[in-house]
Design a protein around this motif. Structure first.
Motif, PDB file in Angstrom:
ATOM      1  N   ARG A  39       0.831  -1.206   0.000  1.00 21.44           N
ATOM      2  CA  ARG A  39       0.000   0.000   0.000  1.00 21.44           C
ATOM      3  C   ARG A  39       0.868   1.261   0.000  1.00 21.44           C
ATOM      4  NH1 ARG A  39      -3.070  -2.812   3.589  1.00 21.44           N
ATOM      5  NH2 ARG A  39      -2.337  -1.522   5.288  1.00 21.44           N
ATOM      6  N   GLU A  61      -7.662  -6.337  -6.434  1.00 17.50           N
ATOM      7  CA  GLU A  61      -7.181  -7.668  -6.778  1.00 17.50           C
ATOM      8  C   GLU A  61      -5.828  -7.906  -6.131  1.00 17.50           C
ATOM      9  OE1 GLU A  61      -7.177  -7.510 -11.026  1.00 17.50           O
ATOM     10  OE2 GLU A  61      -9.364  -7.695 -11.136  1.00 17.50           O
ATOM     11  N   ARG A  92      -0.286 -15.671  -0.614  1.00 16.44           N
ATOM     12  CA  ARG A  92      -1.730 -15.513  -0.598  1.00 16.44           C
ATOM     13  C   ARG A  92      -2.408 -16.329  -1.688  1.00 16.44           C
ATOM     14  NH1 ARG A  92      -2.785 -10.107   2.380  1.00 16.44           N
ATOM     15  NH2 ARG A  92      -4.702  -9.419   1.448  1.00 16.44           N
ATOM     16  N   GLN A  96       2.303 -18.395  -5.374  1.00 19.19           N
ATOM     17  CA  GLN A  96       3.333 -17.625  -4.646  1.00 19.19           C
ATOM     18  C   GLN A  96       4.159 -18.505  -3.704  1.00 19.19           C
ATOM     19  OE1 GLN A  96       1.382 -14.433  -2.508  1.00 19.19           O
ATOM     20  NE2 GLN A  96       0.752 -13.408  -4.374  1.00 19.19           N
TER      21      GLN A  96
HETATM   22  P1  AMP Z   1      -3.829  -6.449   3.341  1.00 17.91           P
HETATM   23  O1  AMP Z   1      -3.317  -5.248   4.034  1.00 17.91           O
HETATM   24  O2  AMP Z   1      -3.158  -7.709   3.789  1.00 17.91           O
HETATM   25  O3  AMP Z   1      -5.316  -6.554   3.357  1.00 17.91           O
HETATM   26  O4  AMP Z   1      -3.419  -6.289   1.797  1.00 17.91           O
HETATM   27  C1  AMP Z   1      -3.887  -5.202   1.030  1.00 17.91           C
HETATM   28  C2  AMP Z   1      -3.811  -5.510  -0.450  1.00 17.91           C
HETATM   29  O5  AMP Z   1      -2.441  -5.697  -0.847  1.00 17.91           O
HETATM   30  C3  AMP Z   1      -4.515  -6.781  -0.898  1.00 17.91           C
HETATM   31  O6  AMP Z   1      -5.896  -6.618  -1.076  1.00 17.91           O
HETATM   32  C4  AMP Z   1      -3.781  -7.082  -2.196  1.00 17.91           C
HETATM   33  O7  AMP Z   1      -4.217  -6.241  -3.239  1.00 17.91           O
HETATM   34  C5  AMP Z   1      -2.360  -6.714  -1.845  1.00 17.91           C
HETATM   35  N1  AMP Z   1      -1.630  -7.877  -1.276  1.00 17.91           N
HETATM   36  C6  AMP Z   1      -1.242  -8.075   0.011  1.00 17.91           C
HETATM   37  N2  AMP Z   1      -0.577  -9.234   0.155  1.00 17.91           N
HETATM   38  C7  AMP Z   1      -0.543  -9.799  -1.093  1.00 17.91           C
HETATM   39  C8  AMP Z   1      -0.019 -11.013  -1.622  1.00 17.91           C
HETATM   40  N3  AMP Z   1       0.628 -11.915  -0.856  1.00 17.91           N
HETATM   41  N4  AMP Z   1      -0.206 -11.239  -2.944  1.00 17.91           N
HETATM   42  C9  AMP Z   1      -0.810 -10.362  -3.753  1.00 17.91           C
HETATM   43  N5  AMP Z   1      -1.350  -9.211  -3.323  1.00 17.91           N
HETATM   44  C10 AMP Z   1      -1.223  -8.922  -2.010  1.00 17.91           C
END
Ligand code: AMP
Length: 221
Positions: A39, A61, A92, A96
């Motif tokens: 982010r 996504e 995730r 990966q």
């Molecule tokens: P989170 O803070 O864990 O909810 O992650 C926020 C966003 O970052 C997710 O909705 C994805 O778009 C991206 N993201 C986080 N971790 C991954 C991952 N391991 N693989 C792909 N996208 C990710």
């Protein structure tokens, strides 16, 4: 016991950050927060930042696997080799797994356990609706708890509180769908490897942490 290297997985709102914070404070681990790191890049004005913003905040996504591996490699190398870590939010999806395992082995770390915080979907949706965070310091807050109000400044640094851009009802539904379709198979994989530690995310955060310690056979003085 060897160095503690953990992975933390769970649906949105399952309390991953809270448990990671406990692990940092009480077990001395480094917190690798995949979502927060991505982010942050998504806020940059570069072409790459804009691309990530489009994926994370507009399309809601997952970002491409190659980005995950690249970002992880960079972060892992900044962590002292004698410090354990907790990787929050990766792998995730099944594609990966190999890349993440490679980052662990290349940095000479053995992944000890994968912690899965289980939470029913309705609970996930309800929690996200009241999840806010400080725009300035990132501290998460729950509306209505400890006098937290969306119009009151952050009690840590005075910054403004806001919901995450992807924390809309539609954004949460989408992430839950991805979680059940893409992340549950990852959890099954680690279960088959004998590495899974599953905990009940509906419990009190302190109780969940105690369950994690028990599962890791750690007794704290
Ligand atoms: P989170 O803070 O864990 O909810 O992650 C926020 C966003 O970052 C997710 O909705 C994805 O778009 C991206 N993201 C986080 N971790 C991954 C991952 N391991 N693989 C792909 N996208 C990710």
């Amino acid at each position: 016991m060897g160095l503690l290297n953990l992975v933390l997985l769970g649906p949105p709102g399952s309390g991953k950050s809270t448990q990671a914070e406990f692990a940092v404070k009480r077990l001395g681990l480094a917190h690798v927060d995949m979502g927060a790191s991505l982010r942050k890049v998504a806020q940059e004005p570069s072409g790459f930042g804009k691309k990530l913003n489009e994926i994370i905040n507009v399309r809601k996504e997952l970002v491409p696997d190659s980005v995950i591996v690249r970002v992880l490699e960079r972060i892992f190398r900044t962590i002292p080799s004698r410090q354990g870590l907790i990787l929050d939010g990766a792998p995730r999806r099944s594609s990966q797994i190999a890349g993440v395992e490679k980052v662990f082995s290349e940095t000479e770390r053995v992944l000890m356990k994968v912690i899965y915080i289980r939470l029913p979907e309705e609970e996930s949706v309800a929690r996200i609706a009241i999840r806010y965070a400080c725009l300035q310091c990132g501290k998460p807050f729950v509306l209505g708890k400890d006098g937290v109000d969306a119009h009151v400044p952050c009690m840590i640094c005075g910054g403004a509180l806001e919901q995450r851009k992807d924390d809309t009802p539609e954004g949460v539904r989408k992430r839950l769908e991805i979680f059940s379709q893409e992340t549950l198979p990852v959890i099954d994989y680690f279960k088959s490897q004998g590495k899974l530690l599953e905990v009940d995310g509906t419990k009190d955060p302190e109780e969940i942490f105690q369950d994690i310690l028990k599962g890791l056979h750690i007794t704290m003085k």
